[in-house]
Motif scaffolding. Structure first.
Motif, mmCIF file in Angstrom:
data_model
loop_
_atom_site.group_PDB
_atom_site.id
_atom_site.type_symbol
_atom_site.label_atom_id
_atom_site.label_comp_id
_atom_site.label_asym_id
_atom_site.label_seq_id
_atom_site.Cartn_x
_atom_site.Cartn_y
_atom_site.Cartn_z
ATOM 1 N N HIS A 233 0.833 -1.206 0.000
ATOM 2 C CA HIS A 233 0.000 0.000 0.000
ATOM 3 C C HIS A 233 0.869 1.258 0.000
ATOM 4 N N VAL A 234 1.931 1.241 0.792
ATOM 5 C CA VAL A 234 2.810 2.407 0.876
ATOM 6 C C VAL A 234 3.546 2.615 -0.448
ATOM 7 N N ALA A 235 4.046 1.542 -1.031
ATOM 8 C CA ALA A 235 4.780 1.642 -2.294
ATOM 9 C C ALA A 235 3.904 2.227 -3.401
ATOM 10 N N LEU A 236 2.647 1.829 -3.433
ATOM 11 C CA LEU A 236 1.721 2.307 -4.461
ATOM 12 C C LEU A 236 1.119 3.658 -4.112
ATOM 13 N N ASN A 237 1.537 4.220 -2.984
ATOM 14 C CA ASN A 237 1.085 5.533 -2.515
ATOM 15 C C ASN A 237 -0.384 5.537 -2.104
ATOM 16 N N ARG A 238 -0.965 4.364 -1.948
ATOM 17 C CA ARG A 238 -2.324 4.300 -1.403
ATOM 18 C C ARG A 238 -2.308 4.776 0.047
ATOM 19 N N ILE B 287 -1.218 8.070 -7.100
ATOM 20 C CA ILE B 287 -1.227 6.670 -6.668
ATOM 21 C C ILE B 287 -1.334 5.763 -7.881
ATOM 22 N N TRP B 288 -0.922 4.536 -7.689
ATOM 23 C CA TRP B 288 -1.033 3.525 -8.747
ATOM 24 C C TRP B 288 -2.355 2.774 -8.538
ATOM 25 N N LEU B 289 -3.372 3.056 -9.399
ATOM 26 C CA LEU B 289 -4.629 2.311 -9.313
ATOM 27 C C LEU B 289 -4.447 0.901 -9.866
ATOM 28 N N ASP B 290 -3.580 0.743 -10.859
ATOM 29 C CA ASP B 290 -3.151 -0.579 -11.309
ATOM 30 C C ASP B 290 -1.697 -0.448 -11.728
ATOM 31 N N GLU B 291 -1.090 -1.557 -12.140
ATOM 32 C CA GLU B 291 0.358 -1.520 -12.356
ATOM 33 C C GLU B 291 0.778 -0.707 -13.570
ATOM 34 N N GLU C 50 -0.860 2.342 -14.511
ATOM 35 C CA GLU C 50 -1.423 3.690 -14.544
ATOM 36 C C GLU C 50 -1.286 4.396 -13.197
ATOM 37 N N GLU C 51 -0.671 5.582 -13.256
ATOM 38 C CA GLU C 51 -0.639 6.466 -12.099
ATOM 39 C C GLU C 51 -1.761 7.493 -12.246
ATOM 40 N N VAL C 52 -2.459 7.747 -11.150
ATOM 41 C CA VAL C 52 -3.577 8.689 -11.182
ATOM 42 C C VAL C 52 -3.401 9.694 -10.058
ATOM 43 N N GLU C 53 -3.578 10.964 -10.374
ATOM 44 C CA GLU C 53 -3.512 11.998 -9.347
ATOM 45 C C GLU C 53 -4.873 12.072 -8.656
ATOM 46 N N CYS C 54 -4.885 11.755 -7.366
ATOM 47 C CA CYS C 54 -6.146 11.670 -6.627
ATOM 48 C C CYS C 54 -6.216 12.769 -5.565
ATOM 49 N N GLY D 52 -12.129 3.726 -5.588
ATOM 50 C CA GLY D 52 -11.731 3.461 -6.957
ATOM 51 C C GLY D 52 -12.483 4.288 -7.979
ATOM 52 N N ARG D 53 -12.045 4.173 -9.207
ATOM 53 C CA ARG D 53 -12.658 4.923 -10.288
ATOM 54 C C ARG D 53 -14.139 4.533 -10.457
ATOM 55 N N GLY D 54 -15.007 5.544 -10.386
ATOM 56 C CA GLY D 54 -16.437 5.309 -10.578
ATOM 57 C C GLY D 54 -17.187 4.927 -9.321
ATOM 58 N N ASP D 55 -16.488 4.549 -8.261
ATOM 59 C CA ASP D 55 -17.172 4.241 -6.998
ATOM 60 C C ASP D 55 -17.713 5.536 -6.393
ATOM 61 N N ARG D 56 -18.920 5.460 -5.834
ATOM 62 C CA ARG D 56 -19.562 6.642 -5.247
ATOM 63 C C ARG D 56 -19.614 6.506 -3.731
ATOM 64 N N ILE D 57 -19.408 7.636 -3.056
ATOM 65 C CA ILE D 57 -19.359 7.612 -1.603
ATOM 66 C C ILE D 57 -20.243 8.707 -1.034
ATOM 67 N N GLU D 58 -20.883 8.405 0.101
ATOM 68 C CA GLU D 58 -21.743 9.373 0.781
ATOM 69 C C GLU D 58 -21.574 9.209 2.288
#
Length: 697
Positions: free
Chosen positions: A368-373, A618-622, A624-628, A658-664
């Motif tokens: 988790h730390v390596a992937l910046n999660r 963060i790395w969402l998968d191996e 692709e890096e995504v700025e979150c 994750g991408r497309g997940d909705r939170i409330e």
């Protein structure tokens, strides 16, 4: 008058502490690394810091409930007291013969757990009752004396007594205990520990209880010395969803074997009731293990068929599935070239590589730390700094090079294997028992629960994940308000159509009287007590029974239980008969005394603009890096909504959406509800993977 409530959950890696003021709703939490043998000191050090934050004193705490793994660890590590067993003549080897089953059908090297009471410390005494309790052979006191002399000087630290049919009449066991008491070591008798039929399980539970008493006593004594009279009342969390007084825990430590994990299930029950959910899966991912459970109709499922460290523990406990998958689970390449994760754990010493305490083997937390999660300043409000570079280097050196892949793929592989392990455990407690996880709610907690739950839900097509506000210390939060509980049971084999109303009234009255005497010994009055009856039923001719509730201890209550049994049998096994004769096996009684409850009202920061505190790649998968955007949990008010990808950080945990997940953020409890987006499932999910492995192909 002291009125603060406190709770501590002693886990394998961290000790979680919660302090709450039920009058104002103010809540403070703490999380410290678990130091072996120093649990008491660390708990009270954390409490002193929390009361200072509230401008209070330790003496203002009215009660402290502690969930502890002290008994579990003793069973797993074999660190039990030297124990002698006294049993009916001809039955001294029951505990070793067991059920004549091998621990593994295909592993020729796997051995059974060693017998707790060795053969030279097992003594058979001439005595015998029949199934009605009639004396066939009186207790031979002379033989008991001769055996007592053999025990004297053998260094025995505890004694277990388990006579045949003692669950019907305990007179022989009581007489033996009275005589053995002169040895000045704790004596457990089966008619008190587990007064049910099946002599192997009853004997094993009694021996384990006796062997655990010195272990638990040392723990309780240590707590008493550290407490020093500061806290008015201290309790130990039990395995079945209630807490025990010190005297109950000292007498029956085996009832605390699943102490900590039960707290999270209790907290989930209360949270689910608050929001109207009935069918719930719980996922508690800590530093060492993952604990999973199922709640039906808002009630905790209880079982008496648990095995810990190879030992059968036939004591009622919350039905929790535990696997060796946690933040500290070590990733490694096995002899066949496959990536495996767990069950070995880095624990708190030395801990994951990113902790900077000497760990060299990569763990789930390191992935988790390596992937910046998990950010380098994510844990414990930034006070506990993580070393991302060290985590990447360890994964590259120990995993990536061996598999000839990038460190990013290796890190994601560690997380996918961990998810696969958890998914398998979820299926074991849901799908394999007749429940459809797609129709259930997944409640995620524990320090690493929110980091894994959404991918677990995506793999199992669970539509919603609920994340409590204090998710990282949620077990301790549930422990804080758990009821004080007493339980008793008794085997009474009888076809339901042959149960006499007077006989039923007599046996339930005696069972209730025995339990109420223990309640009175601990100083509680008859008022404000909740009573719950359960019965174990089976079809005539079956070997095993199903537990169902009994609304009242009379014939009408028994008939209602029969109907519940038929419905449960249909659900569990896919068939049932309304006309087939049903047999009563065990009567169970649980008496509980409610403790104060509280609702936290200080979660949300006042006057803070709702927006991210920053952004992190963060790395969402191996690939692709995504700025979150990164949000602080305490900044999100009731009703706040967001769409992933995003990261939410808090003192005790972190959540990756994750991408497309909705939170409330839900009103009231301030829990987060995540709606999982299945259409965005990537090929890197666990679908089609084998448990606990990642192929290099």
């Amino acid at each position: 008058m002291p009125h603060l409530l406190a709770a501590a959950d002693v886990g394998g890696t961290f000790i979680d502490v919660v302090l709450a003021d039920p009058e104002t709703g103010r809540t403070r939490i703490g999380k410290v690394l678990h130091r072996k043998g120093m649990q008491g000191e660390d708990i009270f050090a954390a409490l002193r810091q929390l009361v200072q934050e509230m401008d209070r004193q330790l003496s203002d705490i009215a009660s402290l409930v502690i969930g502890t793994t002290v008994v579990t660890n003793a069973l797993l590590e074999g660190q039990l007291a030297k124990t002698a067993l006294f049993t009916t003549e001809g039955f001294r080897d029951v505990i070793e013969i067991a059920r004549m089953t091998r621990p593994s059908s295909y592993d020729l090297h796997k051995r059974r757990a060693p017998v707790v009471a060795p053969r030279d410390l097992r003594f058979d005494i001439p005595e015998r009752l029949d199934h009605t309790g009639a004396v066939l052979k009186p207790l031979d006191m002379e033989q008991l004396e001769r055996c007592l002399e053999k025990v004297r000087g053998a260094g025995v630290e505890a004694i277990a007594v388990s006579f045949l049919y003692s669950y019907v009449d305990s007179q022989h066991e009581a007489a033996a205990r009275e005589r053995l008491a002169e040895l000045d070591v704790p004596v457990s008798i089966s008619s008190e520990v587990l007064p049910v039929f099946r002599e192997y399980e009853r004997t094993a539970a009694t021996v384990l209880n006796a062997a655990s008493i010195p272990v638990m006593s040392r723990f309780l004594d240590g707590l008493g010395k550290v407490n020093g009279g500061g806290i008015a009342k201290t309790y130990i969390m039990g395995s079945a969803g209630g807490c025990l007084t010190f005297s109950e825990a000292a007498r029956f430590p085996i009832k605390c074997a699943m102490s900590g994990p039960a707290g999270g299930v209790v907290g989930t029950r209360d949270l689910a009731r608050q929001h109207g959910f009935e069918s719930v899966l719980t996922l508690d991912v800590g530093g060492t293990s993952s604990d999973l459970a199922v709640l039906h109709d808002g009630e905790i499922t209880v079982t008496d068929e648990r095995v810990i460290g190879g030992y059968p523990v036939a004591i009622a406990s919350a039905e929790i599935e535990t696997i060796g998958a946690g933040g500290g689970s070590i990733a490694h390449i096995d002899a066949t070239g496959l990536l495996k994760v767990g069950p070995r754990s880095a624990s708190s010493d030395p801990g994951p590589v990113s902790y900077g305490q000497g760990g060299t083997q990569p763990t789930v937390t390191d992935a988790h730390v390596a992937l910046n999660r998990l950010g380098e300043r994510s844990m414990l409000g930034g006070e506990f700094r993580l070393d991302r570079a060290a985590a990447i280097n360890a994964i590259e050196k120990e995993i990536a090079k061996s598999l000839a892949i990038s460190w990013q793929r290796a890190a994601h592989g560690i997380l996918r294997v961990t998810t696969a392990n958890i998914v398998r455990a979820v299926r074991a407690i849901s799908t394999e028992r007749g429940d459809d996880p797609r129709k259930m709610l997944l409640v995620a907690f524990g320090g690493a629960g929110p980091l894994h739950a959404i991918e677990v839900a995506r793999s199992l097509e669970i539509p919603r994940v609920l994340i409590p506000y204090y998710c990282g210390v949620f077990s301790a939060h549930g422990i804080a308000t758990v009821d004080i509980a007493y339980d008793a049971q008794r085997t009474w084999l009888k076809p339901l159509d042959q149960v006499n109303a007077d006989d039923l009234a007599d046996i339930t009255h005696r069972l209730s009287g025995q339990l109420m005497s223990r309640v009175a010994e601990d100083g509680f009055e008859d008022d404000d007590l909740d009573t719950r009856w359960l019965v174990d039923l089976r079809y005539v001719g079956q070997s095993h029974a199903l537990p169902v509730s009994m609304s009242s201890p009379d014939l009408s209550g028994l008939e209602a239980s029969r109907k519940l049994f038929i419905a449960e049998h249909l659900k569990r096994y896919g068939h049932a008969s309304d006309s087939a004769p049903v047999e009563l096996v065990n009567l169970r009684l649980k008496i509980s005394r409610p403790r104060a409850s509280f609702e936290s009202n200080d979660q949300v920061s006042v006057g803070v603009e709702i927006g991210p505190i920053g952004f992190r790649t963060i790395w969402l998968d191996e690939n692709e890096e995504v700025e979150c955007p990164v949000y602080r949990r305490q900044d999100l008010p009731s009703g706040w909504q967001g769409v992933g990808p995003l990261v939410i950080e808090q003192f005790d945990s972190a959540t990756v959406i994750g991408r497309g997940d909705r939170i409330e953020v839900l009103p009231g409890s301030m829990a987060m509800m995540v709606s999982v987006a299945f259409e965005n499932r990537k090929t890197t999910t666990t679908k089609g993977m084998k448990e606990n492995e990642l192929s290099t192909s």
